[in-house]
Design an enzyme around this catalytic site. Structure first.
Site, PDB file in Angstrom:
ATOM      1  N   GLY A  16       0.849  -1.193   0.000  1.00 62.47           N
ATOM      2  CA  GLY A  16       0.000   0.000   0.000  1.00 62.47           C
ATOM      3  C   GLY A  16       0.882   1.239   0.000  1.00 62.47           C
ATOM      4  CE  LYS A  73      -1.719   8.337  13.946  1.00 61.41           C
ATOM      5  NZ  LYS A  73      -2.055   8.605  12.547  1.00 61.41           N
ATOM      6  CB  THR A 128      -3.008  12.368  12.645  1.00 60.48           C
ATOM      7  OG1 THR A 128      -1.738  11.728  12.747  1.00 60.48           O
ATOM      8  CG2 THR A 128      -3.842  11.550  11.725  1.00 60.48           C
ATOM      9  CB  SER A 151      -4.581  12.845   8.523  1.00 64.44           C
ATOM     10  OG  SER A 151      -5.430  11.963   9.246  1.00 64.44           O
ATOM     11  CG  LEU A 187      -6.566   1.865   6.248  1.00 64.72           C
ATOM     12  CD1 LEU A 187      -7.518   0.748   6.655  1.00 64.72           C
ATOM     13  CD2 LEU A 187      -5.136   1.337   6.132  1.00 64.72           C
TER      14      LEU A 187
HETATM   15  N1  LIG Z   1      -0.221   5.992   4.565  1.00 65.04           N
HETATM   16  C1  LIG Z   1       0.470   6.552   5.557  1.00 65.04           C
HETATM   17  O1  LIG Z   1       0.870   7.724   5.448  1.00 65.04           O
HETATM   18  C2  LIG Z   1       0.782   5.783   6.795  1.00 65.04           C
HETATM   19  C3  LIG Z   1       0.124   4.611   7.119  1.00 65.04           C
HETATM   20  N2  LIG Z   1       0.405   3.970   8.284  1.00 65.04           N
HETATM   21  C4  LIG Z   1      -0.276   2.736   8.649  1.00 65.04           C
HETATM   22  O2  LIG Z   1       0.084   1.696   7.759  1.00 65.04           O
HETATM   23  C5  LIG Z   1      -0.971   0.755   7.650  1.00 65.04           C
HETATM   24  C6  LIG Z   1      -1.234   0.525   6.169  1.00 65.04           C
HETATM   25  O3  LIG Z   1      -1.657   1.764   5.631  1.00 65.04           O
HETATM   26  P1  LIG Z   1      -1.457   2.190   4.114  1.00 65.04           P
HETATM   27  O4  LIG Z   1      -0.334   1.488   3.482  1.00 65.04           O
HETATM   28  O5  LIG Z   1      -1.465   3.656   4.099  1.00 65.04           O
HETATM   29  O6  LIG Z   1      -2.824   1.654   3.507  1.00 65.04           O
HETATM   30  P2  LIG Z   1      -3.235   1.495   1.982  1.00 65.04           P
HETATM   31  O7  LIG Z   1      -4.716   1.518   1.955  1.00 65.04           O
HETATM   32  O8  LIG Z   1      -2.480   2.434   1.134  1.00 65.04           O
HETATM   33  O9  LIG Z   1      -2.728   0.026   1.630  1.00 65.04           O
HETATM   34  C7  LIG Z   1      -3.130  -1.100   2.348  1.00 65.04           C
HETATM   35  C8  LIG Z   1      -2.356  -2.278   1.792  1.00 65.04           C
HETATM   36  O10 LIG Z   1      -2.678  -3.414   2.559  1.00 65.04           O
HETATM   37  C9  LIG Z   1      -3.149  -4.428   1.664  1.00 65.04           C
HETATM   38  N3  LIG Z   1      -4.135  -5.253   2.335  1.00 65.04           N
HETATM   39  C10 LIG Z   1      -5.323  -4.885   2.844  1.00 65.04           C
HETATM   40  N4  LIG Z   1      -5.936  -5.929   3.397  1.00 65.04           N
HETATM   41  C11 LIG Z   1      -5.120  -6.985   3.215  1.00 65.04           C
HETATM   42  C12 LIG Z   1      -5.200  -8.362   3.543  1.00 65.04           C
HETATM   43  N5  LIG Z   1      -6.250  -8.866   4.187  1.00 65.04           N
HETATM   44  N6  LIG Z   1      -4.192  -9.163   3.179  1.00 65.04           N
HETATM   45  C13 LIG Z   1      -3.112  -8.684   2.529  1.00 65.04           C
HETATM   46  N7  LIG Z   1      -2.972  -7.388   2.189  1.00 65.04           N
HETATM   47  C14 LIG Z   1      -3.963  -6.565   2.536  1.00 65.04           C
HETATM   48  C15 LIG Z   1      -3.757  -3.672   0.501  1.00 65.04           C
HETATM   49  O11 LIG Z   1      -3.806  -4.525  -0.619  1.00 65.04           O
HETATM   50  P3  LIG Z   1      -4.763  -4.211  -1.887  1.00 65.04           P
HETATM   51  O12 LIG Z   1      -4.068  -3.167  -2.659  1.00 65.04           O
HETATM   52  O13 LIG Z   1      -4.845  -5.507  -2.585  1.00 65.04           O
HETATM   53  O14 LIG Z   1      -6.076  -3.760  -1.301  1.00 65.04           O
HETATM   54  C16 LIG Z   1      -2.727  -2.572   0.341  1.00 65.04           C
HETATM   55  O15 LIG Z   1      -1.585  -3.018  -0.314  1.00 65.04           O
HETATM   56  C17 LIG Z   1      -2.162   1.345   8.411  1.00 65.04           C
HETATM   57  O16 LIG Z   1      -2.261   0.753   9.670  1.00 65.04           O
HETATM   58  C18 LIG Z   1      -1.794   2.821   8.553  1.00 65.04           C
HETATM   59  O17 LIG Z   1      -2.343   3.411   9.714  1.00 65.04           O
HETATM   60  C19 LIG Z   1       1.355   4.423   9.128  1.00 65.04           C
HETATM   61  C20 LIG Z   1       2.044   5.562   8.847  1.00 65.04           C
HETATM   62  C21 LIG Z   1       1.815   6.332   7.660  1.00 65.04           C
HETATM   63  O1  LIG Z   2      -0.331   7.774  10.471  1.00 67.46           O
HETATM   64  C1  LIG Z   2      -0.223   8.627   9.615  1.00 67.46           C
HETATM   65  C2  LIG Z   2       0.782   9.693   9.696  1.00 67.46           C
HETATM   66  O2  LIG Z   2       1.662   9.515  10.752  1.00 67.46           O
HETATM   67  C3  LIG Z   2      -1.137   8.638   8.467  1.00 67.46           C
HETATM   68  O3  LIG Z   2      -2.335   9.125   8.896  1.00 67.46           O
HETATM   69  P1  LIG Z   2      -3.692   8.674   8.191  1.00 67.46           P
HETATM   70  O4  LIG Z   2      -3.754   7.174   8.267  1.00 67.46           O
HETATM   71  O5  LIG Z   2      -4.743   9.367   8.972  1.00 67.46           O
HETATM   72  O6  LIG Z   2      -3.623   9.148   6.766  1.00 67.46           O
END
Ligand SMILES: NC(=O)C1=CN([C@@H]2O[C@H](COP(=O)(O)OP(=O)(O)OC[C@H]3O[C@@H](n4cnc5c(N)ncnc54)[C@H](OP(=O)(O)O)[C@@H]3O)[C@@H](O)[C@H]2O)C=CC1
Ligand SMILES: O=C(CO)COP(=O)(O)O
Length: 329
Positions: A14, A192, A249, A255, A276
């Site tokens: 992701g 948060k 956030t 966010s 998400l």
């Molecule tokens: N984005 C950000 O700025 C930040 C995110 N985070 C945290 O990171 C985590 C992921 O977020 P983020 O990457 O942004 O989310 P995204 O929505 O961008 O991506 C989620 C990823 O997880 C995959 N996925 C979802 N469900 C499953 C499953 N059941 N099995 C395998 N793969 C799965 C999705 O696959 P598919 O594409 O096939 O749906 C996708 O690749 C969250 O907990 C978020 O809070 C933390 C810091 C920063």
């Molecule tokens: O955790 C994050 C930044 O630290 C990303 O925030 P959101 O998941 O709310 O986009």
């Protein structure tokens, strides 16, 4: 001597997984990036971008996309970057491919619904041969991918492992502090997100910058109370993964949690759909866990009441402001 953790497997392609893959590559690691969607992985290998989750960012040369979890066998360390509620099932699928003692760093921000377990506890159950760790802090994927200066915390109960992982993943633009307070780091990231929904509601309702600041300060008091009740250290909660991430956030519609609150505040319902927002999934379990230990979290409870349809925005704001006067604590 070969660098410790020369190879990094990133599980979850992701936005955050892709950004962390690039950050790890920038730190000089060899990176394998696993995604579940074979078509997307093929497109990533072809175009060297992630059009679904992080468009416009070019994958570093040393990042190898794969749809095969077995390709992660032998990796020195793993970053688990799938949503919190998917972490158990993905970790269980990953487990047979890991050598005993491999560090698995969860990068998800949430608490498992149904079990009320924190992310490293989920890892401990699903992947018992791994050494669990957590990475969290104020860091938007787009910022990290763009090489903008970012600082986060990496925690493991084994301080030597936390320090070595932080050294392996850090670069001039991505600074990692290490910590042994795993619980503190995971609580900050989970809580948060719920509070950021409230901040978005304040923004969407145009309640003013003063109300926004009050929300962050009182929300932080809730985060501190919850953290202390569940064994976090105060200095972690006031650090990057607690206060730092809360400020980030709660400040911007970049966010997804804030954006969700913004939509609610503007009476647009749960908007934008399909994105998400971990706080919406964590709110009920956070509130239940607070209640179980007698921790007062009126803002988190108000968010949960709105999400569950138990109160509308006006009622939620009204009930927060109508609370009896009390000493600031
Ligand atoms: N984005 C950000 O700025 C930040 C995110 N985070 C945290 O990171 C985590 C992921 O977020 P983020 O990457 O942004 O989310 P995204 O929505 O961008 O991506 C989620 C990823 O997880 C995959 N996925 C979802 N469900 C499953 C499953 N059941 N099995 C395998 N793969 C799965 C999705 O696959 P598919 O594409 O096939 O749906 C996708 O690749 C969250 O907990 C978020 O809070 C933390 C810091 C920063
Ligand atoms: O955790 C994050 C930044 O630290 C990303 O925030 P959101 O998941 O709310 O986009």
């Amino acid at each position: 001597m070969a660098a410790r953790y020369a190879s990094i497997g990133v599980v979850g392609a992701g936005a955050w997984g892709t950004a962390l893959a690039n950050a790890s590559a920038r730190a000089g690691r060899e990176v394998v990036l696993w995604g579940r969607d074979r078509d997307l992985v093929a497109a990533m290998a072809r175009s060297r971008t992630n059009p679904a989750h992080l468009p416009g960012v070019v994958l570093a040369d040393t990042v190898r996309p794969t749809a095969d979890l077995a390709a992660l066998a032998g990796m020195d360390a793993i970053l688990l970057v799938v949503p919190a509620q998917a972490s158990r099932s993905v970790a269980a699928e990953l487990a047979p491919h890991l050598a005993p003692g491999t560090p698995v760093v969860t990068c998800a921000k949430g608490i498992e619904r149904g079990t009320s377990l924190f992310m490293t506890q989920v890892l401990g159950e699903a992947c018992p041969q791994a050494v669990p760790a957590i990475l969290s802090g104020p860091s938007f994927a787009a910022d990290v991918a763009a090489g903008l200066p970012t600082a986060v915390t990496l925690a493991s109960r084994d301080p030597g492992i936390a320090e070595a992982l932080a050294a392996a993943l850090g670069s001039s633009s991505f600074r990692l502090y290490h910590s042994a307070d795993v619980r503190g780091v995971e609580i900050g990231g989970a809580a948060k997100n719920v509070l950021a929904i409230a901040a978005g509601i304040v923004g969407g309702r145009k309640l003013g910058a003063s109300a926004g600041a009050a929300l962050v300060a009182r929300g932080f008091a809730e985060l501190m109370r919850f953290g202390k009740a569940y064994g976090a250290r105060a200095e972690t909660l006031t650090g990057l993964s607690g206060l730092g991430d809360l400020i980030l956030t709660c400040s911007t519609a970049q966010s997804r949690n804030y954006a969700l609150g913004l939509g609610l505040g503007q009476d647009e319902g749960l908007h934008p759909p399909g994105k998400l927002a971990e706080g919406a999934l964590t709110a009920s379990v956070l509130v239940a866990m607070a209640q179980a230990r007698g921790v007062d979290m009126p803002i988190a409870r108000a968010v949960e009441d709105v999400l569950a349809g138990r109160s509308d925005i006006e009622q939620a704001i009204g009930s927060l402001l109508a609370r009896p006067q009390k000493a600031e604590a």
